[in-house]
Scaffold this motif. Structure first.
Motif, short mmCIF file in Angstrom:
data_model
loop_
_atom_site.label_atom_id
_atom_site.label_comp_id
_atom_site.label_asym_id
_atom_site.label_seq_id
_atom_site.Cartn_x
_atom_site.Cartn_y
_atom_site.Cartn_z
N LYS C 475 0.87 -1.31 -0.08
CA LYS C 475 -0.20 0.02 0.07
C LYS C 475 0.90 1.44 0.02
CE LYS C 475 -4.08 0.09 2.22
NZ LYS C 475 -5.19 -0.51 1.87
N MET C 476 1.96 1.30 0.27
CA MET C 476 2.81 2.24 0.49
C MET C 476 3.34 3.09 -0.78
SD MET C 476 3.20 2.61 3.67
CE MET C 476 2.25 1.64 4.90
N ASP C 477 3.30 4.38 -0.51
CA ASP C 477 3.85 5.30 -1.59
C ASP C 477 5.36 5.05 -1.82
OD1 ASP C 477 1.41 5.75 -2.25
OD2 ASP C 477 1.30 7.84 -1.78
N PHE C 478 5.91 5.04 -0.43
CA PHE C 478 7.15 5.07 -0.22
C PHE C 478 7.78 4.46 1.05
CE2 PHE C 478 10.71 7.80 1.99
CZ PHE C 478 11.90 7.69 1.06
N ILE C 479 8.77 3.67 1.00
CA ILE C 479 9.53 2.86 2.02
C ILE C 479 10.90 3.23 2.07
CG2 ILE C 479 9.82 0.50 2.74
CD1 ILE C 479 7.41 -0.46 1.06
N CYS C 480 11.26 3.62 3.21
CA CYS C 480 12.65 3.80 3.43
C CYS C 480 13.18 2.79 4.51
CB CYS C 480 12.98 5.15 3.81
SG CYS C 480 14.51 5.62 4.36
N VAL C 481 14.20 2.14 4.17
CA VAL C 481 14.48 0.89 5.31
C VAL C 481 16.22 1.50 5.60
CG1 VAL C 481 15.37 -1.36 6.12
CG2 VAL C 481 13.02 -0.88 4.73
N ILE C 482 16.44 1.61 7.10
CA ILE C 482 17.60 2.12 7.59
C ILE C 482 18.27 0.53 8.19
CG2 ILE C 482 19.36 3.29 9.17
CD1 ILE C 482 16.34 5.33 8.51
N GLU C 483 19.57 0.01 7.78
CA GLU C 483 19.47 -1.44 8.11
C GLU C 483 21.07 -1.62 7.72
OE1 GLU C 483 19.25 -4.15 9.29
OE2 GLU C 483 17.36 -4.72 9.61
N GLN C 484 21.22 -2.72 8.42
CA GLN C 484 22.85 -3.23 8.57
C GLN C 484 22.89 -4.27 7.26
OE1 GLN C 484 24.33 -3.00 12.90
NE2 GLN C 484 24.91 -4.83 11.79
N GLN C 485 21.83 -5.09 7.15
CA GLN C 485 21.85 -6.03 6.14
C GLN C 485 20.49 -6.07 5.34
OE1 GLN C 485 22.20 -9.89 8.01
NE2 GLN C 485 21.72 -9.19 10.01
N MET C 486 20.66 -6.72 4.25
CA MET C 486 19.59 -6.58 3.24
C MET C 486 18.39 -7.68 3.79
SD MET C 486 18.16 -5.20 0.44
CE MET C 486 19.31 -4.61 -0.98
N SER C 487 17.74 -6.95 4.92
CA SER C 487 16.59 -7.87 5.51
C SER C 487 15.65 -8.13 4.47
CB SER C 487 16.04 -7.36 6.74
OG SER C 487 15.41 -5.97 6.27
N ASP C 488 14.80 -8.95 4.84
CA ASP C 488 13.52 -9.26 3.99
C ASP C 488 12.64 -8.04 3.71
OD1 ASP C 488 14.59 -11.87 3.47
OD2 ASP C 488 12.87 -12.60 4.82
N THR C 489 12.81 -7.30 4.91
CA THR C 489 12.00 -5.97 4.69
C THR C 489 12.81 -5.03 3.99
OG1 THR C 489 11.15 -6.38 6.73
CG2 THR C 489 10.82 -4.18 5.91
N ALA C 490 14.01 -4.97 4.14
CA ALA C 490 14.70 -3.92 3.09
C ALA C 490 14.63 -4.11 1.65
CB ALA C 490 16.22 -3.91 3.47
N TRP C 491 14.34 -5.41 1.43
CA TRP C 491 14.55 -5.83 -0.03
C TRP C 491 13.23 -5.16 -0.73
CZ3 TRP C 491 17.63 -7.92 -3.10
CH2 TRP C 491 16.99 -8.36 -4.37
N TYR C 492 12.00 -4.92 0.12
CA TYR C 492 11.01 -4.53 -0.45
C TYR C 492 10.98 -2.89 -0.39
CZ TYR C 492 9.49 -9.07 -1.04
OH TYR C 492 9.21 -10.28 -1.02
N ALA C 493 12.07 -2.19 0.08
CA ALA C 493 12.03 -0.72 0.23
C ALA C 493 12.39 -0.17 -1.07
CB ALA C 493 13.23 -0.23 1.13
N ASP C 494 12.04 1.37 -1.04
CA ASP C 494 12.37 2.15 -2.53
C ASP C 494 13.87 2.59 -2.26
OD1 ASP C 494 9.76 1.77 -3.22
OD2 ASP C 494 9.09 3.51 -1.91
N ILE C 495 14.17 2.79 -0.88
CA ILE C 495 15.52 3.28 -0.56
C ILE C 495 16.16 2.64 0.52
CG2 ILE C 495 14.67 5.33 0.63
CD1 ILE C 495 17.16 6.75 -0.67
N VAL C 496 17.34 2.14 0.47
CA VAL C 496 17.75 1.44 1.69
C VAL C 496 19.20 2.37 2.05
CG1 VAL C 496 18.79 -0.76 2.30
CG2 VAL C 496 17.30 -0.83 0.82
#
Lengths: 253, 184, 779
Positions: C475-496
């Motif tokens: 549903k999101m227009d924009f997803i930003c993930v701040i992480e150390q590794q490419m988590s399963d959530t980061a994988w769906y982000a627009d910007i990591v």
């Protein structure tokens, strides 16, 4: 074979991620009979050619920013024969966006794992970065008068840097710089060590993984080319330097 | 002053089976990741009883630093040797990887190390001990299963434990006289 | 062959003048590492060795560490022998932390999505571009939805989290959601309903300890996991009630395989015995508590014989344990534990535990349950702007939202029909409730949430019912993930955005409450390997770019903006983080220097703190100011003021097993399984299945089975054992990742998020991870 890479060299030198530091640093490996490898013995012309080959491959294994992409693109024709010789085909450069995502997917970050880790350390011991041998590489670089540019946040054993480092060493040998400022033996020793203890051991796994995981042929061909070039390294070095080694064991004494 | 006699005393009743010691050992001693490469390990002893009356113990183990040293005896190059303190060590330079010691060891405590290009095993972390630090496994353990020290010092933790608690040793029938003691 | 090589080398130009390779022999020997020579006990590489004190971040405990750095590389992490909280220990994960900065899989540079979401097409961007991009998207979201709460911010605890909240508060969204409701919110809520706070247990001095469903030998908590074996007083008795024979059970004087979710009945019967036999602490009850008579009345019906039928523990044993508990009081502990995201109405279970501690006076004294003491730090007095376009939390009116995730069988049995009208009223606003929040977002009720930020949390793996989480992300227009590794959530982000590891960061000081209160901070043990930043720097970078966009500040007073620029940006974010830390510690001269040297700071020599609430006139955080055996606020909200027994959910069909989750000592949640040093301990998980049940199903040990719930299905090896009740099955979490390819734990074993139903505890908003029923079949 008519090949002149001088203009290429000039342009590319300005973008080196590794920079030449104080050339007065004495050679790390004191050579008793350094003269045995005086500049007269080095096939300078061929060394420069090989240097450029390695340099170009180094560019290919860097992240294709617009600048790097355009550099690769501009020079691709020049190296076509080389790719055909060693990689069995002439690589076609995909659009930049495709190449960038392919690069990241293969070499930088992927979900859960990186298929073809571009770091030599990852092919040693535990598959982690900065292996026990890593510090040694850093030492060799510094002693050879190189260090990673401060603005580049990359590890020294990245394949692109290793290739460029070899190119830099070849350049020193070819230009006679090594024999004036420091021992050319040290330079050759560094070249051998980097080639055979850092690049060569990662070649099979690295290039095979590229082949297995790449969507596009570009990196597949580049990988295959790199791998067969390294398989050919001892005969090439024999020709350039009048010296060949037969195995890593020999290098390790 | 009398020379030291180093030993490890283990109170395995406390062991949580948390594997802190095995991971600490791997980093400390450059032991590669792998199922066949380990200096120390923790065994889950067989579950006893029937549901719901159950009992289970966990048993850390390693090279027993035997006083009567089977691995030393079979080593053709004298790579395996005992220090004056009774610590069994391997001189990696002398090891020719014949693996006779691995066969001779009743405790399966030795393995081939790529790092050292030799057969290796627990050293009681003598490089740490010589700096006044404890072996890595002793130091990191949450519940202090292991104590390391000098049997010749009556006030050392190891001596006090052995004088106050009954203990056993592994495979006594092999007559190896281990320097590892398991208090009961 | 030779010809081929010649032809390949044709471009080099042929050169003669070969020099015999042998000439190089001597020089090449120099390339070797110096031989070790005679054995000198020194196997460490020669070079510069440094020891740097900091604190672990492999789980929540933050144990003291000393990084041993050789030639700039972290060789080993040693425990800090002086740290009063971790007591000089370091677990397997803490040790394996030395591999974290060197993981080739870690995020190395900001990545911007170029393909479809989840397609895995990225491009590298600079931090400047990244900050601009994030700020622009925040501006767009604000413009489009005219509601700052249309952007949600998820995070998990950690020292840098406070700087994440600088970003949250600078944007002005009220929709934040943290890990708490996945873990211990029911515990906090239940204990707080009695004592006004969530206490610790003094296992180093307790004479009698009852642990219900806590596996302290494996789910390590410092100092508890240390104290309960290493420092336990001579003669201490440990009673463990757990459907599984855990490592903790193996340490117990008595282990009871209690029927799941009947712990409350067990403790109610203990209360029955203790009160009816006058074994309680009359003086304590009279001095400090409220509602004893009501409690006495309520527990009358809960006889040990009644409880025996519920929890399958003999009435005589319950009686004996109750008497022993009272006999050893106040040095008796009914152990609060940590994760309590177990069953529906878990809050009442925890409330019952707390009441037992209260009536026996096992509170705030040596060997009892003790409120956490803390060393107060100086906080920065800052006011974030008050934004006009900020709507209330999306899950504010949760009642209507959560019907779907509360099974009808447990919908408020105490009032007859409907849900308790408070629902999430008792949540900390900041924590949110993951399941409730997700329901609200999925329903767009009462407004759309279309931006999602996620800091070091991995909801795709961690929140039950992964399909719903994926729908929410879609549903999101924009997803930003701040992480150390490419988590399963980061994988769906627009910007990591890549965060530095805890071994490369300056982290602010934190006061860790407990019986042994302590202040910790982090300093870099090594230099960052890559182009990563900390949340402090990331928030600063994004906020600077936000300030360049006027539309982001059009709903506040201009003077507020000026104050914000001065107080937040110039005075804090633009200054070195060391200034921030020094300010935090300004009350304690020498503390900063001690933190640099030792990694921790204590006052009073790190002594335990007892008795702060055992003073006449002390006001507990409750309506009456007393310890409430009868909770007045619960009454107001239409909840049960006393923890009346609630029946557990039952399997719908015969052949269904209750699914339990837990963990082992060598992994934290879903984040560590790929570490080679931990992976080698356990390469995949397996499902525990009782021997008798396995026989019935014809399943052999080590055989693959299919485990199926109404949410999903997983394939996993069976571990046939006596160590679990026949009506339950269990596996540890963190395996069977969605990540494709060669990840060590990809499809190795089973994932819990794939099968756990998203059942909700309505009072705390916590998830109920043990309310899923599964079938087991041969694979």
């Amino acid at each position: 074979m008519e090949m002149n890479f001088e203009s290429l060299k000039k342009e590319i030198l300005s973008q080196l991620p590794i920079k030449n530091t104080d050339s007065s640093i004495p050679g790390f490996y004191a050579m008793d009979d350094a003269t045995a490898l005086g500049k007269n013995r080095v096939d300078a012309a061929s060394a420069l050619v090989f240097k450029n080959i390695l340099f170009y491959l180094g560019l290919i294994f860097r992240y294709p920013t617009e600048q790097i992409y355009s550099e690769i693109e501009t020079r691709l024709d020049t190296f076509t024969d080389f790719f055909v010789d060693y990689g069995g085909a002439a690589p076609q450069l995909p659009p930049i966006e495709e190449l960038q995502s392919e690069y990241i997917r293969l070499f930088v970050n992927n979900q859960g794992f990186v298929p073809a880790m571009p770091y030599a350390s990852c092919y040693q011991s535990e598959g982690l970065l900065m292996s026990d041998q890593f510090y040694r590489l850093r030492q060799i670089m510094v002693k050879s008068g190189f260090m990673v540019n401060e603005t580049v946040k990359e590890l020294e054993d990245h394949i692109a840097i290793l290739l460029e480092f070899c190119a830099g060493l070849l350049n020193q040998l070819a230009s006679g710089q090594a024999s004036s400022g420091k021992s050319s033996g040290a330079c050759v020793a560094a070249l051998m060590e980097v080639s055979y203890l850092y690049i060569e051991p990662m070649m099979d796994a690295f290039c095979d993984r590229i082949h297995a995981y790449a969507y596009d042929d570009f990196y597949k061909i580049a990988g295959k080319t790199l791998k067969s070039l390294m398989q050919d390294a001892d005969t090439i070095y024999d020709q350039l330097l009048g010296f060949r080694i037969h195995s890593i064991n020999e290098l390790q004494g | 002053m009398e020379k030291k006699r180093y030993a490890i005393v283990l109170d395995t009743k406390k062991c949580l089976n948390c594997k802190a010691c095995t991971v600490a050992c791997k980093f400390e001693n450059y032991v590669p990741v792998g199922d066949d490469t380990y200096r120390i390990w923790v065994t889950e002893l067989p579950l006893q009883g029937k549901f719901p009356h159950l009992h289970q113990d966990f048993q850390p183990s390693q090279c027993q630093h035997c006083e009567n040293t089977p691995c030393e005896k079979v080593c053709p190059t004298k790579a395996t040797f005992k220090t004056p303190e009774g610590v069994v060590l391997v001189d990696y330079e002398k090891c020719i990887l014949c693996k006779a010691c691995m066969t001779a060891c009743p405790y399966d405590a030795r393995f081939v190390s790529e790092h050292h290009e030799a057969v290796e095993k627990c050293t009681f972390c003598m490089h740490r001990v010589s700096e006044g630090r404890e072996p890595a496994c002793v130091e990191t353990c949450p519940v202090r299963v292991r104590e390391f020290g000098d049997l010749n010092d009556p006030n050392s933790r190891v001596s006090r434990l052995l004088s106050s608690r009954p203990y056993m040793q592994l495979k006594p029938e092999k007559n190896t006289r281990p320097r590892l003691f398991y208090v009961l | 062959m030779n010809n081929k090589i010649m032809s390949r080398r044709k471009f080099l130009g042929l050169s003669t003048g070969a020099v015999a390779g042998a000439l190089f022999g001597p020089h090449l020997n120099l390339l070797m590492a110096a031989p070790e020579g005679t054995f000198d006990y020194s196997i460490l590489p020669k070079g510069k060795r440094e020891y740097i004190a900091s604190n672990c971040d492999m789980c929540v405990n933050k144990c003291g560490i000393i990084g041993e750095v050789v030639n700039g590389k972290l060789h080993k992490i040693n425990p800090n022998p002086k740290n009063v909280k971790s007591r000089g220990m370091l677990c397997a994960k803490g040790n394996a932390g030395a591999a974290i900065p060197y993981s080739p899989d870690r995020l190395k540079t900001p990545l911007l999505r170029t393909g479809k979401r989840g397609e895995g097409k990225w491009k590298e961007i600079s931090w400047d571009e990244a900050f601009k991009y994030v700020a622009k998207n925040l501006a767009d979201l604000k413009q489009k939805y005219e509601n700052r709460s249309s952007v949600a911010f998820a995070s998990t605890e950690g020292f840098q989290e406070e700087f994440y909240y600088y970003l949250v508060n600078s944007f002005g969204s009220l929709n934040t959601v943290r890990h708490t409701t996945l873990c211990l919110s029911t515990n906090i809520q239940g204990w707080s309903s009695v004592f006004g706070s969530f206490p610790d247990a003094d296992l180093a001095n307790a004479e009698y300890v009852i642990m219900l469903g806590s596996d302290r030998a494996q789910a390590l908590i410092t100092p508890d996991s240390v104290d309960f074996q290493r420092y336990k007083p001579k003669g201490q008795k440990l009673i463990v009630l757990d459907p599984r024979f855990t490592e903790t059970g193996a340490k117990a004087d008595r282990w009871y395989p209690i029927k799941p979710r009947t712990d409350q009945g067990f403790v109610l019967a203990m209360l029955h015995v203790i009160i009816s036999e006058n074994l309680y602490d009359r003086e304590f009850v009279e001095t400090y508590t409220h509602g004893f008579d009501e409690l006495k009345e309520m527990v009358k019906e809960y006889t040990p014989e009644w409880a025996e039928k519920k929890c399958e523990i003999p009435a005589d044993d319950i009686r004996q344990i109750a008497r022993e508990f009272a006999d050893h009081a106040p040095r008796s502990v009914i152990y609060p534990g940590r994760r309590s995201s177990f069953y529906s109405h878990e809050v009442y279970v925890r409330q019952t535990f707390a009441i037992l501690a209260a009536v026996c006076g096992c509170w705030d004294t040596k060997g009892a349950v003790v409120p956490k003491a803390s060393i107060p730090l100086t906080t920065h007095e800052i006011m974030f702007p008050f934004f006009g376009q900020t709507m209330d939390r999306v899950d504010k009116d949760a009642v209507n939202l959560v019907k779907d995730v509360v099974p009808s069988a447990v919908q408020c049995p105490m009032i007859g029909t409907g849900l308790p009208n408070d629902s999430c009223a008792f949540l900390s606003e900041k924590d949110g409730s993951w399941v409730t929040f997700r329901e609200a977002v999925l329903k767009d009720d009462p407004y759309p949430v279309r931006g999602f930020f996620c800091f070091k949390q991995n909801p795709v793996q961690a929140v039950p019912n992964v399909q719903k989480t994926m729908k929410m992300l879609e549903k999101m227009d924009f997803i930003c993930v701040i992480e150390q590794q490419m988590s399963d959530t980061a994988w769906y982000a627009d910007i990591v955005l890549p965060h530095s590891t805890y071994l490369e960061s300056w982290d602010p000081a934190h006061s860790l409450g407990g019986i042994w209160p302590i202040v910790e901070m982090r300093q870099p043990v090594i230099k960052p390997l890559f182009d990563t930043k900390t949340m402090f720097e990331i928030s600063g970078g994004i906020i600077h770019e936000m300030l360049k966009i006027p539309s982001l500040w059009d709903d506040i007073e201009p003077s507020d903006l000026e104050d914000f620029k001065k107080n937040v940006v110039e005075d804090i974010l633009d200054k070195p983080i060391q200034d921030y830390i020094k300010h935090q510690l300004s009350k304690y001269p020498g503390a900063y220097e001690q933190l640099l040297k030792e990694g921790f700071y204590t006052v009073d020599g790190g002594k335990p703190v007892y008795g702060t609430t055992r003073k006449p006139g002390f006001l507990f955080k409750s309506k009456t100011g007393k310890i409430e055996l009868f909770n007045e606020r619960y009454k107001e909200f239409g909840l049960f003021p006393l923890p009346k027994y609630c029946e557990p959910l039952k399997p719908q069909d015969p052949g269904e097993y209750r699914f339990l989750v837990g963990r082992n000592a060598w992994n934290t949640h879903t984040s560590t399984q790929n570490n080679p040093y931990l992976w080698e301990i356990q390469k995949e998980n397996s499902v525990w299945l009782n021997t008798g049940e396995a026989k019935k199903l014809g399943i052999a040990d080590g055989e693959y089975v299919r485990i199926k719930s109404k949410i999903g299905e997983q394939r996993i090896k069976a571990y046939v054992t006596e160590k679990i009740r026949p009506d339950c099955v269990f596996y540890v979490n963190g395996y069977g990742m969605k990540s494709p390819g060669m990840s060590r734990v990809y499809k190795s074993g089973a994932s819990e998020a794939e099968i756990i139903d998203d059942v909700l505890d309505t009072i705390s908003g916590g998830v109920c991870m043990h309310e899923t029923f599964v079938t087991i079949n041969k694979a």
